[in-house]
Design an enzyme around this catalytic site. Structure first.
Site, PDB file in Angstrom:
ATOM      1  N   HIS A   1      -5.307  65.755 -18.540  1.00  0.00           N
ATOM      2  CA  HIS A   1      -4.108  64.879 -18.696  1.00  0.00           C
ATOM      3  C   HIS A   1      -4.263  63.826 -17.746  1.00  0.00           C
ATOM      4  O   HIS A   1      -5.053  63.849 -16.709  1.00  0.00           O
ATOM      5  CB  HIS A   1      -2.877  65.944 -18.421  1.00  0.00           C
TER       6      HIS A   1
ATOM      7  N   HIS B   1      -0.178  74.315 -14.991  1.00  0.00           N
ATOM      8  CA  HIS B   1       1.070  74.585 -13.888  1.00  0.00           C
ATOM      9  C   HIS B   1       2.130  73.332 -14.449  1.00  0.00           C
ATOM     10  O   HIS B   1       3.068  72.941 -13.608  1.00  0.00           O
ATOM     11  CB  HIS B   1       0.831  74.465 -12.576  1.00  0.00           C
TER      12      HIS B   1
ATOM     13  N   HIS C   1       2.496  69.709  -4.925  1.00  0.00           N
ATOM     14  CA  HIS C   1       2.773  68.460  -5.161  1.00  0.00           C
ATOM     15  C   HIS C   1       3.981  67.826  -4.295  1.00  0.00           C
ATOM     16  O   HIS C   1       4.900  67.485  -4.637  1.00  0.00           O
ATOM     17  CB  HIS C   1       3.729  68.450  -6.559  1.00  0.00           C
TER      18      HIS C   1
HETATM   19  C1  DHB Z   1       2.416  67.253 -15.659  1.00  0.00           C
HETATM   20  C2  DHB Z   1       1.461  67.877 -15.537  1.00  0.00           C
HETATM   21  C3  DHB Z   1       1.082  68.038 -14.162  1.00  0.00           C
HETATM   22  O1  DHB Z   1      -0.050  68.608 -14.085  1.00  0.00           O
HETATM   23  C4  DHB Z   1       1.662  67.597 -13.130  1.00  0.00           C
HETATM   24  O2  DHB Z   1       1.192  67.882 -11.702  1.00  0.00           O
HETATM   25  C5  DHB Z   1       2.739  66.977 -13.416  1.00  0.00           C
HETATM   26  C6  DHB Z   1       3.154  66.532 -14.477  1.00  0.00           C
HETATM   27  C7  DHB Z   1       2.961  66.683 -17.104  1.00  0.00           C
HETATM   28  O3  DHB Z   1       2.309  67.241 -18.133  1.00  0.00           O
HETATM   29  O4  DHB Z   1       4.010  66.182 -17.249  1.00  0.00           O
HETATM   30 FE    FE Z   2      -0.495  69.033 -11.914  1.00  0.00          FE
END
Ligand code: DHB
Ligand code: FE
Length: 327
Positions: free
Chosen positions: A193, A12, A59
């Site tokens: 991540h 996402h 978010h």
């Molecule tokens: C990023 C990835 C995410 O899942 C998120 O919620 C906010 C930022 C990113 O890769 O920058």
């Molecule tokens: Fe995210």
């Protein structure tokens, strides 16, 4: 009778939404990411679900630190776009399916999953980016979408096991809905991540690829992964992957993996995407019984499928922990 016919996972990443909205999808960096979803859009176009259940996380667009539901099911007729940072994305209003959503709420709550029922909610990139990746950028989303928001932002998120079991309860709920609907469930977010702190930029392709394998073949094993392991192996935001286990729990034990794509990076994130079909699934243009079950066997059925070959660029950067420099 309604039935869940397939499950899809997708990232996402907000920058994917920005690339779409700012017409940058043809740039080489983004082309690599979007090319992995071309076959997926064809699959979606062919599959034509009557309803999508989208498991995603908000978010701080709909919920803030003042209110943190662990699982919140959108039962409204409409969910307007909203977003952090740049504001609402220029995407269609998401139309819900209040009757099926209410039925799911009733069924899973009576099955002792304490969902929050949401009758008014805005949806952010957590939901709309995966919709774009699977449906492209139409004027209207082609089918109703039931949002299921999961808290993976504030500690404590639900366990993977709880998510998997909720998926089981959703599967049962859908199966007891009287109308003949074909439902696709999406699990979004992921893969490895970490956005901030000393480990910002962490990507662990080895963990991600094992997770993709496990999703198809042994989801119950994935459901036992504790939070600390997600944190350690997949970064702080890797915990988003518990949402994929809701999707997987809603499918049959035995599924056919029809497509897989993995690439590193998109923004700060490893992009992993998989399409799993229930083996008993039927399409609108019903295939004869003799054609069913004749699909290639094995975990990478997609590679042998004439309709959904894996893209040549889908390999990612091999295994191992990659910690990239902070941008
Ligand atoms: C990023 C990835 C995410 O899942 C998120 O919620 C906010 C930022 C990113 O890769 O920058
Ligand atoms: Fe995210």
């Amino acid at each position: 009778m309604a039935r869940i016919i397939a499950g899809v996972t997708s990232s996402h990443v907000p920058a994917i939404g920005a690339a779409i909205d700012n017409r940058k999808t043809g740039e080489p960096y983004w082309q690599r990411v979007f090319s992995g979803f071309e076959k997926s859009k064809e699959w979606m176009e062919k599959t034509k679900p009557d309803v999508v259940i989208a498991v995603y996380n908000d978010h701080a667009s709909a919920f803030s630190v003042e209110l943190i539901p662990t699982f919140a099911l959108g039962c409204a007729a409409e969910f307007p776009p909203a977003d952090e940072g740049w504001g609402p994305r220029p995407v269609p209003v998401v139309k819900g399916h209040p009757a099926l959503a209410s039925h799911i709420a009733q069924s899973v709550i009576l099955d002792e999953f304490d969902l929050t029922i949401v009758n008014r909610m805005e949806v952010d990139h957590g939901l709309t980016v995966p919709l774009n990746l699977m449906f492209g950028s139409p004027k209207e989303w082609p089918c109703p979408v039931i949002p299921l928001a999961v808290n993976v932002v504030m500690y404590p998120p639900p366990t993977g096991h709880r998510c998997y079991m909720l998926g089981r309860a959703i599967r049962k709920a859908v199966a007891s809905y009287p109308e003949d609907l074909r439902v696709v469930i999406m699990g979004t977010g992921g893969m490895s991540h970490q956005i901030s702190g000393p480990r910002a930029g962490l990507i662990n392709s080895k963990f991600d690829k094992a997770f993709l394998d496990g999703l198809t073949r042994d989801p119950r094993k994935l459901a036992r992964i504790p939070h600390v392991e997600y944190m350690r192996e997949a970064g702080a935001e890797g915990i988003e992957m518990v949402m994929w286990l809701i999707m997987r729990g809603a499918l049959d034990d035995k599924v056919k993996e029809v497509y897989r794509f993995y690439t590193v990076p998109a923004s700060n994130t490893a992009v992993g995407h998989i399409i799993l079909e229930n083996v008993q699934r039927t399409t609108k243009s019903r295939r004869p019984a003799s054609a069913r079950g004749s699909a290639p066997k094995g975990r990478r059925a997609a590679a042998a499928s004439p309709t959904l070959p894996s893209p040549a660029s889908g390999g990612g950067k091999g295994g191992g922990l990659i910690v990239r420099s902070k941008r």
